[in-house]
Design an enzyme around this catalytic site. Structure first.
Site, PDB file in Angstrom:
ATOM      1  N   SER A 153       0.869  -1.253   0.023  1.00  0.00           N
ATOM      2  CA  SER A 153       0.059   0.120  -0.009  1.00  0.00           C
ATOM      3  C   SER A 153       0.984   1.113  -0.089  1.00  0.00           C
ATOM      4  O   SER A 153       0.414   2.246  -0.475  1.00  0.00           O
ATOM      5  CB  SER A 153      -0.967   0.036   1.317  1.00  0.00           C
ATOM      6  OG  SER A 153      -1.802  -0.987   1.075  1.00  0.00           O
ATOM      7  N   HIS A 181      -0.150   3.400   4.457  1.00  0.00           N
ATOM      8  CA  HIS A 181      -0.925   4.343   3.480  1.00  0.00           C
ATOM      9  C   HIS A 181      -0.727   5.629   3.297  1.00  0.00           C
ATOM     10  O   HIS A 181      -0.499   6.393   2.170  1.00  0.00           O
ATOM     11  CB  HIS A 181      -2.370   4.057   3.751  1.00  0.00           C
ATOM     12  CG  HIS A 181      -2.637   2.690   3.727  1.00  0.00           C
ATOM     13  ND1 HIS A 181      -2.476   1.480   4.752  1.00  0.00           N
ATOM     14  CD2 HIS A 181      -3.774   1.820   2.913  1.00  0.00           C
ATOM     15  CE1 HIS A 181      -2.903   0.388   4.344  1.00  0.00           C
ATOM     16  NE2 HIS A 181      -3.849   0.635   3.407  1.00  0.00           N
TER      17      HIS A 181
END
Length: 347
Positions: A243, A308
């Protein structure tokens, strides 16, 4: 035309090294010279960058050799990037692959001249192998662990999975390879599917336009930023998934689209922007939920979501600079060195 001095006197009576672009175009047509019509269009736009409507020898050489310096791009810009023909989108009779290349050009690039330049200069070699190789490796690793553990969702709840030498954990900082190899591990099918889809839909077109070096650097910078951020913000949590790299690519592309909103010609761009933000936000929310409210009892903390956010920051800062510098050398830009120094300091 070998040197500026070799321009015939009847074409350059004052021996200035410049000739009118209309004169040059008539020579091309009368002698049937094998000059790409697209480059002749660009030569006209280049000539419109000065008051006399002329071009010099070096500008011609740069154009023929597909070399675009900063001064070359400025000259085109001064000519308002005018093209005597319709936009690239109106061209007909293209094969499937050339239509795909045109789609990529309109998906990624905000300027018609850049899109036309990329379309006519694009070569199939080297292919966009980096994003394809990363995605394929992630799928193979996931299948191997899924078959071995007989578990295809929430694999992190299996104690053997978390003992993998690829998973990153702040307690294993000495094993330096884990700072990057965690990108090959995933929680389950949903995380792998989301990352693989974005890597192929966004990463591959970006790599086709900007090249393997820039995109691989941006992706790995996001991955490394993710593991380092977890090391100082969520010290008890492990980390799996690509991610960090995915969000670096996505946030850089979205930021580039916003910065060049008027020039982008991709269809339904507002709707696609909203959908992309909703999907990315949902993925972050899901990661936060798994971290703090796991659906099943676990023997330890579940994977962190900080990768993220770190990847998104890398994409908006460093990535935006990379993607805005199409066909220009990064080493000549002051802003690039400032961002690189900032990232190095962060490391």
């Amino acid at each position: 035309l070998v040197t500026p001095r070799a321009v015939p006197l009847q074409l350059d009576p004052e021996n200035t090294g410049f000739i009118g672009v209309e004169t040059f175009a008539s020579l091309v047509h009368s002698h049937e010279l094998p000059l790409d019509p697209a480059k002749l269009d660009m030569l006209v736009a280049l000539a419109q960058g000065n008051d006399e409507g002329q071009v010099c020898y070096q500008e011609l050489v740069d154009l023929i050799s597909s070399k675009r310096s900063s001064s070359f791009k400025r000259a085109i810009a001064n000519g308002q990037r005018a093209l005597p023909r319709d936009v690239l989108l109106d061209e007909t009779g293209l094969g499937f692959y050339k239509r795909f290349v045109r789609y990529v050009a309109y998906e990624i690039l905000p300027c018609e001249m850049d899109r036309r330049w990329y379309f006519y200069q694009h070569r199939t070699c080297p292919p966009p192998v980096f994003m394809a190789a990363v995605t394929l490796t992630q799928i193979i690793v996931f299948l191997c662990y899924g078959a071995r553990l007989n578990k295809w969702v929430l694999q992190t709840y299996h104690p053997e999975y978390m003992k993998s030498p690829l998973v990153y954990h702040p307690g294993h900082r000495a094993r330096a390879w884990r700072f990057l190899t965690y990108m090959f591990m995933h929680v389950g099918l949903e995380q792998l599917g989301f990352n693989a889809l974005l890597q192929l839909m966004i990463g591959v077109p970006l790599e086709m336009v900007h090249g393997i070096l820039r995109i691989s650097f941006l992706y790995l910078a996001g991955v490394l930023a993710g593991s380092l951020t977890v090391s100082i913000t969520d010290m008890r949590a492990p980390l799996v998934g690509g991610s960090g790299g995915v969000y670096a690519l996505c946030s850089a592309h979205l930021a580039n689209v916003v910065m060049n909103w008027a020039g982008m010609r991709c269809p339904y761009k507002l709707l696609r922007m909203v959908l992309a933000l909703v999907c990315m936000s949902s993925e972050v929310g899901r990661a936060v939920w798994l971290r703090f409210s796991p659906p099943l009892p676990a023997s330890g903390p579940q994977p962190s979501f900080m990768a993220h956010l770190a990847g998104a920051i890398v994409g908006i800062s460093m990535g935006l600079t990379i993607l805005r510098s199409y066909e220009e050398s990064l080493q000549d830009q002051c802003g690039w060195w400032v961002l690189l120094l900032s990232y190095g300091t962060f490391l």
